[in-house]
Scaffold this active site. Structure first.
Site, PDB file in Angstrom:
ATOM      1  N   GLU A 369       0.838  -1.219   0.000  1.00  0.00           N
ATOM      2  CA  GLU A 369       0.000   0.000   0.000  1.00  0.00           C
ATOM      3  C   GLU A 369       0.866   1.259   0.000  1.00  0.00           C
ATOM      4  O   GLU A 369       0.497   2.291   0.571  1.00  0.00           O
ATOM      5  CB  GLU A 369      -0.917  -0.008   1.212  1.00  0.00           C
TER       6      GLU A 369
HETATM    7  C1  LIG Z   1       2.933  -9.672   0.658  1.00  0.00           C
HETATM    8  C2  LIG Z   1       2.557  -8.636  -0.340  1.00  0.00           C
HETATM    9  C3  LIG Z   1       1.224  -8.394  -0.613  1.00  0.00           C
HETATM   10  C4  LIG Z   1       0.868  -7.453  -1.585  1.00  0.00           C
HETATM   11  N1  LIG Z   1      -0.449  -7.282  -1.915  1.00  0.00           N
HETATM   12  C5  LIG Z   1      -0.765  -6.510  -2.989  1.00  0.00           C
HETATM   13  C6  LIG Z   1      -2.114  -6.467  -3.482  1.00  0.00           C
HETATM   14  O1  LIG Z   1      -3.022  -7.082  -2.921  1.00  0.00           O
HETATM   15  N2  LIG Z   1      -2.361  -5.733  -4.598  1.00  0.00           N
HETATM   16  C7  LIG Z   1      -1.384  -5.035  -5.247  1.00  0.00           C
HETATM   17  O2  LIG Z   1      -1.680  -4.406  -6.251  1.00  0.00           O
HETATM   18  N3  LIG Z   1      -0.099  -5.043  -4.794  1.00  0.00           N
HETATM   19  C8  LIG Z   1       0.222  -5.777  -3.696  1.00  0.00           C
HETATM   20  N4  LIG Z   1       1.526  -5.826  -3.257  1.00  0.00           N
HETATM   21  C9  LIG Z   1       2.528  -5.050  -3.937  1.00  0.00           C
HETATM   22  C10 LIG Z   1       3.064  -3.871  -3.113  1.00  0.00           C
HETATM   23  O3  LIG Z   1       2.100  -2.867  -3.029  1.00  0.00           O
HETATM   24  C11 LIG Z   1       4.371  -3.433  -3.772  1.00  0.00           C
HETATM   25  O4  LIG Z   1       5.333  -4.433  -3.487  1.00  0.00           O
HETATM   26  C12 LIG Z   1       4.857  -2.085  -3.274  1.00  0.00           C
HETATM   27  O5  LIG Z   1       4.005  -1.069  -3.720  1.00  0.00           O
HETATM   28  C13 LIG Z   1       6.272  -1.774  -3.739  1.00  0.00           C
HETATM   29  O6  LIG Z   1       6.429  -2.013  -5.096  1.00  0.00           O
HETATM   30  P1  LIG Z   1       7.652  -2.920  -5.621  1.00  0.00           P
HETATM   31  O7  LIG Z   1       7.626  -4.178  -4.856  1.00  0.00           O
HETATM   32  O8  LIG Z   1       7.559  -2.996  -7.091  1.00  0.00           O
HETATM   33  O9  LIG Z   1       8.936  -2.141  -5.191  1.00  0.00           O
HETATM   34  P2  LIG Z   1       9.636  -0.928  -5.974  1.00  0.00           P
HETATM   35  O10 LIG Z   1       8.622   0.074  -6.370  1.00  0.00           O
HETATM   36  O11 LIG Z   1      10.532  -1.447  -7.024  1.00  0.00           O
HETATM   37  O12 LIG Z   1      10.510  -0.331  -4.796  1.00  0.00           O
HETATM   38  C14 LIG Z   1      11.728  -0.933  -4.354  1.00  0.00           C
HETATM   39  C15 LIG Z   1      12.401   0.035  -3.388  1.00  0.00           C
HETATM   40  O13 LIG Z   1      12.699   1.257  -4.072  1.00  0.00           O
HETATM   41  C16 LIG Z   1      12.082   2.370  -3.417  1.00  0.00           C
HETATM   42  N5  LIG Z   1      11.622   3.296  -4.455  1.00  0.00           N
HETATM   43  C17 LIG Z   1      10.665   3.068  -5.380  1.00  0.00           C
HETATM   44  N6  LIG Z   1      10.515   4.145  -6.168  1.00  0.00           N
HETATM   45  C18 LIG Z   1      11.378   5.069  -5.728  1.00  0.00           C
HETATM   46  C19 LIG Z   1      11.693   6.399  -6.136  1.00  0.00           C
HETATM   47  N7  LIG Z   1      11.067   6.984  -7.136  1.00  0.00           N
HETATM   48  N8  LIG Z   1      12.653   7.048  -5.456  1.00  0.00           N
HETATM   49  C20 LIG Z   1      13.293   6.463  -4.418  1.00  0.00           C
HETATM   50  N9  LIG Z   1      13.049   5.217  -3.989  1.00  0.00           N
HETATM   51  C21 LIG Z   1      12.084   4.529  -4.633  1.00  0.00           C
HETATM   52  C22 LIG Z   1      10.943   1.764  -2.630  1.00  0.00           C
HETATM   53  O14 LIG Z   1      10.585   2.568  -1.524  1.00  0.00           O
HETATM   54  C23 LIG Z   1      11.537   0.431  -2.206  1.00  0.00           C
HETATM   55  O15 LIG Z   1      12.331   0.607  -1.070  1.00  0.00           O
HETATM   56  C24 LIG Z   1       1.880  -6.724  -2.254  1.00  0.00           C
HETATM   57  C25 LIG Z   1       3.225  -6.962  -1.943  1.00  0.00           C
HETATM   58  C26 LIG Z   1       3.568  -7.917  -1.027  1.00  0.00           C
HETATM   59  C27 LIG Z   1       5.028  -8.172  -0.772  1.00  0.00           C
END
Ligand SMILES: Cc1cc2nc3c(=O)[nH]c(=O)nc-3n(C[C@H](O)[C@H](O)[C@H](O)COP(=O)(O)OP(=O)(O)OC[C@H]3O[C@@H](n4cnc5c(N)ncnc54)[C@H](O)[C@@H]3O)c2cc1C
Length: 544
Positions: A369
């Protein structure tokens, strides 16, 4: 939104508590965690209207639900997270999944789909994230190609992949964000649709009782009326529109899990005798591992309740405030659980004592989220605009109002919170003059400082005026916690603010004076006595 009346809310919470005490006992949830098993039967029982009908809390009355509001959602989320955050995630994924309908659906769509979710107790999933599109949802590549017959739009064919979807392998109904010709749009896809499959459950660090799976959409056909709102291109706006609520819910998860870990640590500390006395009597233990966590958790509770109140009064937006609530509560919950492991020593490191599991579970709340970093960014961008628009008056005026609070109620920590806001205003202005927010790191750190200062302010404002009903701590104890937190916030804003502005090349030699550092250090007077009092009260409130 009016929400549940107090009696109904209490009834639901006590029924839920009784259910948890009889079924979701530690041995049971530890076993789910060990077996990495999603307990479908628990969700069915929780949704069963003849038992709890918990999903009805989140459905408006006109569609057959109970019409719970943001405050109700916070209460249920906190309670469930204290029991098992994996089950809470499975439960609340339906709430998340149905949000695009509630926010973006046409009246007919809301009536039909929300009615079905209510009557058939449908389990829902929210499919936004993709392998390449997490924080940056605009990068999504799942496509929805329109299907026309005789020039009339009949439906869409959706192709793409979703990643990390809660309830992904077990839901009956999915809201899926896909790129239509008019832009990102939400579609509803039912379980079993041709071409729609899911991956195996992810083997996760925590919340192992929740099902998380990838979704594969291969030319999945949905009729045109499954496009929510019947207009393409509204998807990201609709996703934004619910953040105030959904982030509050995840904030409440952090609060519930963090407090459960802390309660366990407090109980343990009363039984564990070391060097001739219980750990609960040792300042070096309570003032490091217990009291600061209680202060941070309660500061975030005050903020959550404040946001819930605004949302329930029908005020729009509150995306930034939802971000502050989520950021502070989930970071506080994560830290509390980490310290609870330390507080239990070797026992804390073993599974049987639960805090190890809570720590693994609560870790997700700073990621899903919206990650903590994205929260910092969201908060900083918005409040930066306020600082510019009001020419620096935003926090100075708020600090003035806190001065008034302090004159009337000197026990609330409003003086230190006021110092925090003044220092924050000065740091923001320095960043403007020296153009320091060109550094992304400075901008993100401002997000953190803003969240701390605002939380201290809201806690001081509400602690005696709007005492919470959600935890058994009396007003004097919470006032002590408010003072402890406000001192921490003031020091953090000034010291970290100075660190990053100087580090980024600020040019004004008199900046430390502007931040009123001597007054902030002076405001620490009485800190240890407040911690003594808070430790004693926490022992009384949560003793075995
Ligand atoms: C157990 C679990 C349940 C989930 N459930 C759902 C669900 O029901 N529905 C759904 O749609 N999603 C779901 N998610 C997805 C979750 O919302 C995402 O994992 C989360 O939003 C982060 O996206 P990402 O994993 O692609 O990480 P990324 O966006 O790749 O981020 C990786 C790291 O980089 C940092 N970062 C990202 N962008 C930037 C920036 N511009 N500048 C600086 N730092 C940055 C982030 O803070 C993080 O530390 C779930 C994830 C998990 C692990």
């Amino acid at each position: 939104m009016a929400g549940l009346d107090k009696e109904t809310r209490q009834l639901i919470l006590s029924t839920l508590r009784r259910y948890a005490e009889s079924k979701l006992v530690p041995e049971y949830v530890l076993n789910l965690d060990h077996e990495d098993r999603f307990p479908q039967e628990v969700l069915q029982e929780l949704y069963d209207p003849s038992r709890l009908g918990l999903h009805l809390v989140f459905i408006p009355e006109e569609y057959g639900g109970l019409g719970g509001n943001a405050y109700d959602i916070y209460c249920v989320s906190e309670l469930m997270a204290g029991v098992d955050l994996g089950i809470a995630t499975g439960l609340l994924a339906t709430f998340l999944g149905s949000d695009p309908i509630k926010v973006g659906g046409t009246p007919e769509q809301k009536s039909y789909w929300m009615g079905r979710v209510a009557d058939e107790a449908l389990l829902m999933a929210y499919g936004a994230t993709e392998p390449q599109a997490g924080s940056d949802l605009a990068a999504l590549t799942t496509r929805a190609e329109p299907v026309h017959e005789d020039g009339v739009l009949k439906g869409y064919r959706i192709t793409g992949r979703k990643q990390w979807i809660s309830n992904g392998g077990v839901a009956d109904l999915y809201s899926i964000l896909a790129l239509a010709p008019g832009g990102p749009s939400w579609f509803l896809v039912e379980k079993g649709a041709q071409g729609f499959t899911h991956g195996k459950p992810e083997d996760k660090h925590g919340i192992r009782a929740s099902n998380t799976a990838a979704l594969f959409l291969d030319d999945v056909y949905v009729p045109a009326d499954h496009l929510l709102g019947s207009v393409e291109g509204q998807g990201l706006v609709q996703a934004q529109a619910v953040f105030g609520y959904t982030r509050l819910m995840v904030g409440a998860f952090g609060l519930g899990a963090g407090w459960e870990a802390l309660r366990r640590a407090i109980r343990y500390s009363q039984e564990r005798i070391q060097a001739g006395a219980p750990l609960s009597q040792k300042q070096g233990y309570t003032h490091k591992l217990i009291v600061p966590n209680a202060a941070r958790l309660e500061a975030s509770r005050a903020y959550i309740e404040w946001v819930a109140e605004r949302l329930d009064a029908g005020e729009e937006g509150y995306t930034t405030e939802g971000a502050v609530a989520k950021y502070m509560a989930t970071e506080a919950g994560n830290r509390a659980a980490e310290d609870a492991i330390q507080a239990l020593g070797g026992y804390g490191y073993t599974k049987e004592y639960m805090v190890e599991k809570i720590k693994r579970d609560v870790r997700i709340t700073t990621i899903y989220e919206g990650t903590s970093e994205i929260m910092e960014w969201t908060i900083a961008r918005d409040r930066w605009q306020w600082h510019l628009k009001t020419r620096g008056a935003y926090y100075q005026e708020w600090a003035g109002r806190l001065g008034d609070v302090h004159r009337k109620e000197p026990e609330n920590g409003a003086d230190a919170a006021s110092l925090a806001l003044c220092a924050l205003g000065a740091i923001l202005e320095r960043c403007r003059l020296d153009r320091l927010t060109r550094n992304q790191h400075v901008l993100f750190r401002l997000g953190e400082l803003i969240a701390y200062a605002e939380s201290a302010a809201v806690f001081a404002e509400r602690v005696s005026q709007k005492p919470t009903e959600a935890i058994c701590l009396d007003v004097p104890t919470r006032q002590a916690l408010a003072r402890i937190f406000a001192r921490e916030a003031a020091l953090k804003v000034a010291v970290d603010g100075l660190r990053w502005t100087v580090g980024a090349g600020q040019t004004f030699p008199g900046l430390p004076d502007l931040l009123n550092l001597p007054a902030i250090y002076q405001a620490q007077e009485g800190l240890v006595a407040d911690m003594d009092f808070a430790a004693q009260q926490l022992n009384l409130a949560f003793g075995g």
